[in-house]
Scaffold this motif. Structure first.
Motif, PDB file in Angstrom:
ATOM      1  N   PHE A  37       0.783  -0.794  -0.343  1.00  0.00           N
ATOM      2  CA  PHE A  37      -0.263  -0.076   0.149  1.00  0.00           C
ATOM      3  C   PHE A  37       1.274   1.394  -0.274  1.00  0.00           C
ATOM      4  O   PHE A  37       0.406   2.451  -0.330  1.00  0.00           O
ATOM      5  N   GLN A  38       1.695   0.834   0.580  1.00  0.00           N
ATOM      6  CA  GLN A  38       3.152   1.989   0.410  1.00  0.00           C
ATOM      7  C   GLN A  38       3.619   2.903  -0.744  1.00  0.00           C
ATOM      8  O   GLN A  38       3.418   3.691  -0.806  1.00  0.00           O
ATOM      9  N   PHE A  39       3.741   1.563  -1.004  1.00  0.00           N
ATOM     10  CA  PHE A  39       4.061   1.464  -2.889  1.00  0.00           C
ATOM     11  C   PHE A  39       3.158   1.930  -3.964  1.00  0.00           C
ATOM     12  O   PHE A  39       3.479   2.911  -4.327  1.00  0.00           O
ATOM     13  N   VAL A  40       2.081   1.520  -3.964  1.00  0.00           N
ATOM     14  CA  VAL A  40       0.495   2.912  -4.229  1.00  0.00           C
ATOM     15  C   VAL A  40       1.010   3.892  -4.711  1.00  0.00           C
ATOM     16  O   VAL A  40       0.241   4.170  -4.912  1.00  0.00           O
ATOM     17  N   LEU A  41       0.259   3.957  -2.406  1.00  0.00           N
ATOM     18  CA  LEU A  41       0.820   5.104  -2.386  1.00  0.00           C
ATOM     19  C   LEU A  41       1.703   6.309  -2.963  1.00  0.00           C
ATOM     20  O   LEU A  41       1.332   8.331  -3.623  1.00  0.00           O
ATOM     21  N   ASP A  42       3.079   6.230  -3.142  1.00  0.00           N
ATOM     22  CA  ASP A  42       4.308   6.586  -4.239  1.00  0.00           C
ATOM     23  C   ASP A  42       3.605   6.877  -5.089  1.00  0.00           C
ATOM     24  O   ASP A  42       4.275   7.515  -5.636  1.00  0.00           O
ATOM     25  N   HIS A  92      -3.637  12.933  -8.123  1.00  0.00           N
ATOM     26  CA  HIS A  92      -4.069  11.438  -8.507  1.00  0.00           C
ATOM     27  C   HIS A  92      -4.764  11.239  -8.253  1.00  0.00           C
ATOM     28  O   HIS A  92      -5.294  11.226  -6.803  1.00  0.00           O
ATOM     29  N   PRO A  93      -6.000  10.783  -8.979  1.00  0.00           N
ATOM     30  CA  PRO A  93      -6.944  11.054  -8.348  1.00  0.00           C
ATOM     31  C   PRO A  93      -7.813   9.313  -7.661  1.00  0.00           C
ATOM     32  O   PRO A  93      -8.857   8.895  -6.740  1.00  0.00           O
ATOM     33  N   ASP A  94      -6.301   9.124  -7.727  1.00  0.00           N
ATOM     34  CA  ASP A  94      -6.295   7.714  -6.346  1.00  0.00           C
ATOM     35  C   ASP A  94      -5.966   7.529  -5.048  1.00  0.00           C
ATOM     36  O   ASP A  94      -5.945   7.015  -4.730  1.00  0.00           O
ATOM     37  N   HIS A  95      -5.681   9.220  -5.041  1.00  0.00           N
ATOM     38  CA  HIS A  95      -4.691   9.555  -3.967  1.00  0.00           C
ATOM     39  C   HIS A  95      -5.353   8.632  -2.593  1.00  0.00           C
ATOM     40  O   HIS A  95      -5.008   8.376  -1.124  1.00  0.00           O
ATOM     41  N   ALA A  96      -6.744   9.411  -2.335  1.00  0.00           N
ATOM     42  CA  ALA A  96      -7.685   9.314  -1.673  1.00  0.00           C
ATOM     43  C   ALA A  96      -8.077   7.444  -1.043  1.00  0.00           C
ATOM     44  O   ALA A  96      -7.814   7.130  -0.129  1.00  0.00           O
ATOM     45  N   ALA A  97      -7.313   6.851  -2.177  1.00  0.00           N
ATOM     46  CA  ALA A  97      -7.857   5.499  -2.213  1.00  0.00           C
ATOM     47  C   ALA A  97      -6.696   5.101  -1.247  1.00  0.00           C
ATOM     48  O   ALA A  97      -6.537   4.052  -0.576  1.00  0.00           O
ATOM     49  N   ALA A  98      -5.380   5.443  -2.333  1.00  0.00           N
ATOM     50  CA  ALA A  98      -4.267   4.790  -1.799  1.00  0.00           C
ATOM     51  C   ALA A  98      -4.409   5.314  -0.270  1.00  0.00           C
ATOM     52  O   ALA A  98      -3.583   4.738   0.541  1.00  0.00           O
ATOM     53  N   LEU A  99      -4.287   6.666   0.898  1.00  0.00           N
ATOM     54  CA  LEU A  99      -4.170   6.952   1.883  1.00  0.00           C
ATOM     55  C   LEU A  99      -5.254   6.090   2.800  1.00  0.00           C
ATOM     56  O   LEU A  99      -4.550   5.845   3.965  1.00  0.00           O
ATOM     57  N   THR A 100      -6.335   6.047   1.905  1.00  0.00           N
ATOM     58  CA  THR A 100      -7.334   4.675   3.356  1.00  0.00           C
ATOM     59  C   THR A 100      -7.017   3.738   2.963  1.00  0.00           C
ATOM     60  O   THR A 100      -6.783   3.046   4.440  1.00  0.00           O
ATOM     61  N   ASN A 101      -6.427   2.819   2.431  1.00  0.00           N
ATOM     62  CA  ASN A 101      -5.763   1.789   2.496  1.00  0.00           C
ATOM     63  C   ASN A 101      -4.952   1.609   3.292  1.00  0.00           C
ATOM     64  O   ASN A 101      -4.441   0.740   3.604  1.00  0.00           O
ATOM     65  N   LEU A 102      -3.633   2.292   2.660  1.00  0.00           N
ATOM     66  CA  LEU A 102      -2.559   1.863   3.586  1.00  0.00           C
ATOM     67  C   LEU A 102      -2.373   2.415   5.514  1.00  0.00           C
ATOM     68  O   LEU A 102      -2.484   1.877   6.444  1.00  0.00           O
TER      69      LEU A 102
END
Length: 1128
Positions: A179-184, A190-200
């Motif tokens: 999940f940290q990789f995805v957030l990076d 990025h349109p998925d930034h919020a989703a990446a924050l939430t998963n991590l």
């Protein structure tokens, strides 16, 4: 069915799913069904909302071709985004099946069961059929740019599932790494930034919950950042609110941070309206680890009386709707917060709200509920201690004691709260004893408090509180009953309490003040200087501990003046008296203390200033009247205002005492203002909502309109707040009345800011009151224990003082009693017998009272004979027939010496303002209409039959000009409702019936009708703006009230208040057969033949004067002088 290699088009409907549990326990945004035909073709259903029963309804349809693959894959997946998905979500179930298996069920829906998740099989309800043509509904693969993000996201979800199932930290670390990789790879833009924050953040939170990660602040920051990117109306806003709330709950669980639980409450309050009933998110948010956890933890926090704390308390209450098991606790918590703020600010609105919430808490906990006793005690204390102390309504005190009694019954010996209930009931009984002086109350109170103290030994959390309450009870018993041993014990207990309480104890100042009071009392007895010195020091120390607007600063000043006054009375040092007066001033004007306490302090200030001849006496009187006026204005009904005024025993004489004081200071203008302000409060408060605003309408039409509308609202609220058996309804009505009154008062302040309206609705200045003397002087007769005086108000210049030095208040009271006996005796005498006793008394009235006044009228003011004068009697003067004063002397030429009514046309006025108000409304005149109302047969138990009533009504009808509309109401038609309607519909009224003055409750004074009584209150509640004249041919219609400072509450004054400008009333019982002669003569003079058709109510005083002169040979003295004229 065979032939799987055939190319077929199959329509598949995904209807619903059930038992859809997410393996990782993570709360999804929704559930969807992906169907994979081959690596190139994949179809996804819509993301369906998961229900609280873990089911989803879809109803989605797709048409697929079977030509490229012999089988298909059906999955159930959880999506953590309701909007744009990041990755494929978490797998709930996955099956591979052939096309034939799919088509084996015909056209009927069938269930497809998946491998179990936590012991339960998820399933889908599907429907499949062969169709003629295929639609191009295949979904494509995402482009290669996002493939790695999607792969790593899905891998993270899979590792989270493994971590939850195995609790192996390596899986957690792997999930966090993915999940940290995805957030990076998904920066802020990025349109998925919020989703990446939430998963991590979610993975990190699971590790924190399992104690595999110790750091939580970064996690909450990640959730907070995600929420910031998903504002209101964003599809994922509700889930982000929930995720952050959950993280805050867990941080509070482990770190006990109050700020987290407060923020979580706000987030849940925002979340729940966004979650429809029946959804999984709502059920999980509402659950024991969501809202219920927040409610429980918030209620366990210390009471927060700040504005923010009370706002949050309301939020917590909204999270507990009606029927919620925690609602009583939330109500009680909010109630205590309002009470705490009240103790700091003194705002009556806070204690009203406290009581409202407390009542609901009690109502939700019937007999047998474990928390009922606590809620009863809290409500009882709010009523009997705090609101009673502020407002002085005896109903609050009695109800509070009743509730404490019930609480004690629910907490018998051995109950964990037995000591609390003993303590609370004992304290309430002390308050009632202090108010009413019943020995049984204080005896029982001290017994209860001693018993409570045995249950709270030193070291017990409430030991010092109970100690203080017992000491207070002993001190009060000493003050009231002079039980000498109580004082020293009280001082010892106060000292022990003082030693126990630390410097930071919020109740410490109360102990300081009570110890000071006890020491001052002991100084008075023993004259040991160290006691009073310590008392003064203690008060000074309490003042230093309290903020400038703390309500209890009032008590600091009160006990400080008590100490200085005690020392002055022993040592006679003028500086001590000055210091005592300064503290009287500060206490009575302390803005956050209740009116009741401040009024008592102002009264004591008056007594001290008069006793010691201090120059602040006039200021003290003015302060008392201002406070009493403000106090009465908080009462919504006329009767409640009178009860509140009469509660201040000994205050009845203050208006005349104030006037006497002003006269002694040679300030006659102020004397007039004070007697008017003090005596006119009941009428002034009632009439302020009827004040004409023509001038204001010219200056500011909008503000005039708003003021009139608010006046109507306040008036309606007052009429709807009549006392009922439902105390909760009473509270709601009184609270609403006070809310509207605050708005009305704000409008009045705005009006006073307009040029020319600075004194709008303020007590009238002398210059305003002079308008009462426009058509003749007004003579105010003042009967005080300090002096008896008359003040003559003229239309210009200063008032004139006439000392009545040859008569005292005791003489007047004696004269009043002698008149009562003489009139009673006269009623038994033959009409032709001379009324010698009455004549002796009227000669005294002439010589001692009216002759000095007449001398000034004739020789100083040069008032012409047969001019009009108005008498405004006060106190004992109101019960003496001043208008009938007569020397009963014969001149040497055998002619009679002229009496008062030979010299002048006498009228009465209850107050100068009443006369001014009547003159102002004379401008609005309409065509006259006359109604004669008579009730000679009142019915059983309502008085004897009045046989002459019908003939009197017929006589009056004949004498009224034919040009006027004339109506007669009598017999069965003369009912309460009929009489009220007639009063409203006509400008002139003649009433012939029994009249009764109620000495206990003057607003219940009444005219006797066929069915119900027509009361003074009935009349006052009607607005009759066009009314002009009323003749009250009934008994006791102009006799006043002796229980309040305003002695002018009677039927005739009530009619004048309601709009009648000119009223003829009676001072005592009327003989209807004899009085008919006065009535006939009156109307003959009123409607003189030379002025046929003219109806002028300003002629009434002259007509009555002429009538009583003309019937001297027919009507005995007491039946002539019984009639008086009031008004213009």
């Amino acid at each position: 069915m065979s032939g799987s290699s055939e190319s077929r088009c199959i329509r598949l409907e995904v209807i619903s799913g059930k038992n859809l549990q997410v393996p990782s326990w993570r709360t999804p945004a929704g559930i969807y069904v992906p169907i994979n035909v081959d690596s190139q073709r994949r179809w996804k259903s819509a993301i369906g909302v998961l229900s609280s029963e873990e089911s989803v309804m879809w109803g989605d349809t797709v048409t697929l071709s079977s030509d490229t693959s012999p089988e298909l894959s059906v999955e159930i997946r959880a999506s953590y985004e309701a909007d744009r998905m990041l990755g494929s979500g978490e797998v709930i179930g996955k099956l591979k099946m052939s096309w034939d298996e799919l088509l084996n069920h015909g056209d009927e829906p069938f269930d497809l069961s998946f491998p179990p998740v936590r012991g339960v099989h998820p399933s889908l309800t599907l429907k499949a059929a062969v169709v003629q043509a295929c639609d191009d509904q295949d979904g494509g693969l995402p482009d290669s740019t996002d493939c790695e993000i999607i792969r790593r996201t899905d891998a993270g979800h899979a590792q989270c599932v493994e971590y939850v199932l195995s609790e192996t930290v390596s899986h957690l670390n792997a999930a966090v790494e993915h999940f940290q990789f995805v957030l990076d790879q998904c920066p802020t833009s990025h349109p998925d930034h919020a989703a990446a924050l939430t998963n991590l953040a979610w993975a990190r939170l699971e590790g924190y919950i399992q104690n595999d990660l110790q750091e939580i602040d970064t996690t909450t920051s990640l959730f907070r950042d995600a929420l910031a990117l998903r504002p209101q109306r964003h599809p994922d806003n509700p889930l982000s609110l929930y995720n952050l709330s959950r993280a805050l709950n867990w941080r509070h669980e482990k770190k006990n941070t109050a700020a987290d639980i407060r923020e979580a409450a706000q987030l849940y309050h925002e979340l729940l309206p966004l979650c429809p009933e029946g959804t999984y998110l709502r059920s999980i948010a509402r659950g024991e680890n969501g809202v219920d956890y927040v409610i429980d933890e918030y209620i366990n926090l210390p009471t927060d009386a700040s504005d923010e704390g009370i706002c949050l308390g309301r939020v917590i209450l909204e999270l507990c709707p009606i029927g919620h098991s925690r609602r009583p606790r939330a109500l009680d918590n909010l109630s205590r917060a309002f009470l705490s703020r009240f103790t700091q600010s003194g705002n009556i609105g806070d204690v009203d709200e406290c009581i409202q919430f407390g009542r609901e808490a009690v109502s939700l906990c019937p007999e047998g509920h474990t928390d009922r006793d606590g809620y009863l005690n809290n409500l009882a204390e709010s009523l009997g201690c705090y609101r009673f102390g502020h407002q002085g309504n005896p109903n609050d005190l009695d109800e509070g004691i009743s509730l404490h009694e019930e609480a004690l019954r629910l907490c018998p010996v051995g109950h964990s709260s037995h000591d609390v209930s003993l303590d609370n009931l004992g304290s309430a009984l002390v308050i009632r004893f202090n108010e009413r002086g019943a020995r049984d109350d204080i005896t029982r109170a001290i017994s209860l408090l001693r018993e409570a103290l045995t249950l709270c030994p030193p070291g017990h959390p409430t030991h010092d509180t109970t100690l203080h309450k017992l000491a207070t009870a002993l001190k009060i018993r000493y003050d009231k009953l002079d039980v000498s041993e109580d004082l020293n014990e009280a001082i010892d207990l106060f000292r022990k309490c003082h030693q126990v309480k630390g410097l930071d104890n919020p109740g410490r100042h109360g102990t300081l003040l009570n110890l000071s009071s006890a020491l001052s009392s002991r100084f008075t007895d023993t004259r040991k200087n160290e006691d009073v010195e310590e008392a003064i020091d203690l008060c000074q120390e309490s003042l230093e501990a309290l903020s400038s607007l703390h309500p209890d600063r009032y008590f600091s000043h009160m006990w400080l003046q008590n100490a200085y006054l005690s020392r002055y009375r022993v040592q006679l040092n003028p500086a001590d008296l000055s210091l005592a007066v300064e503290n009287f001033r500060l206490a009575s004007r302390h803005p956050t203390q209740g009116f009741k306490e401040r009024i008592i302090e102002a009264y004591d200030w008056i007594i001290v200033a008069e006793e010691h001849g201090h120059g602040s006496a006039l200021e003290a009187y003015s302060t008392f009247f201002e406070l009493l006026d403000a106090h009465l204005a908080t009462r919504s009904s006329i009767i409640a205002r009178r009860e509140a005024a009469s509660a201040f025993r000994g205050a009845q004489s203050l208006p005349v005492d104030a006037a006497s004081c002003a006269i002694d200071c040679d300030n006659l203008r102020h004397a007039v203002e004070l007697v008017e302000q003090g005596r006119g409060q009941q009428w002034s408060l009632a009439s302020r909502l009827k004040t004409p605003v023509e001038d204001l309408e010219s200056a500011n039409p909008t503000l005039a309109h708003d003021y009139l509308e608010l006046s109507k609202c306040v008036s309606n609220a007052a009429q709807s707040s009549a006392t009922t058996p439902d105390r909760a309804a009473d509270d709601r009505a009184a609270t609403e009345y006070r809310r509207l009154t605050r708005q009305w008062e704000a409008a009045v302040v705005e009006i006073r800011n307009i040029q020319g309206f600075s004194r709008f609705l303020l007590p009238p200045a002398y210059e305003d009151l002079q308008a009462a003397a426009r058509h003749g002087p007004v003579i105010i007769l003042i009967a005080s224990e300090y002096s008896c005086d008359a003040i003559i108000v003229t239309t210009s210049g200063d008032p004139h003082h006439v000392p009545l030095s040859s008569i005292s208040l005791v003489d007047l009271d004696n004269l009043k009693e002698r008149f009562t006996g003489a009139i009673r005796n006269a009623s038994r005498m033959n009409p032709m017998e001379p009324r010698n006793d009455l004549m002796v008394l009227l000669r005294i009235v002439w010589n001692e009272i009216m002759l000095p006044i007449v001398n000034v009228l004739e020789n100083v003011l040069k008032v012409q004979r047969r001019s009009r004068i108005w008498l405004c009697p006060t106190a004992a003067f109101t019960s003496i027939p001043l208008h009938a004063a007569n020397p009963f002397l014969t001149k040497p030429d055998r002619s009679k010496e002229q009496c008062l009514e030979d010299l002048y046309i006498c009228s009465y006025t209850p107050t100068l303002s009443a006369l001014v108000r009547s003159r102002q409304t004379m401008k609005k005149r309409v065509d006259p209409s006359f109604v004669a109302i008579g009730q000679g047969q009142p019915g059983a138990g309502k008085g004897k039959a009045l046989l002459a009533v019908d003939s009197e009504l017929e006589l009056v009808r004949k004498l009224v000009p034919a040009t006027a509309s004339r109506t007669t109401i009598s017999g069965d038609a003369a009912t309460r409702a009929g009489a009220l309607d007639a009063l409203e519909a006509n400008t002139w009224v003649h009433l012939a019936c029994h009249g009764k003055q109620d000495s206990e409750q003057p607003y219940h004074s009444h005219f006797v009708m066929r069915d119900e009584h027509l009361t003074l209150l009935d009349i006052m509640e009607r607005d009759i703006p066009h009314a002009e004249f009323a003749f009250l041919s009934a008994c006791h219609t102009a006799v006043g009230d002796e229980e309040t400072p305003d002695e002018v509450v009677h039927l005739a004054a009530g009619l004048q208040f309601s709009g009648f400008k000119s009223v003829v009333g009676t001072l005592w019982e009327v003989d209807d057969s004899v009085a008919k002669h006065v009535v006939e003569a009156f109307y003959k003079y009123m409607f003189h033949l030379k002025e046929e058709g003219v109806m002028d109510c300003t002629k009434a005083a002259w007509a009555l004067n002429c009538a009583t002169h003309s019937v001297k040979t027919k009507v005995p003295l007491e039946q002539r002088m019984v009639f008086v004229h009031i008004g213009v």
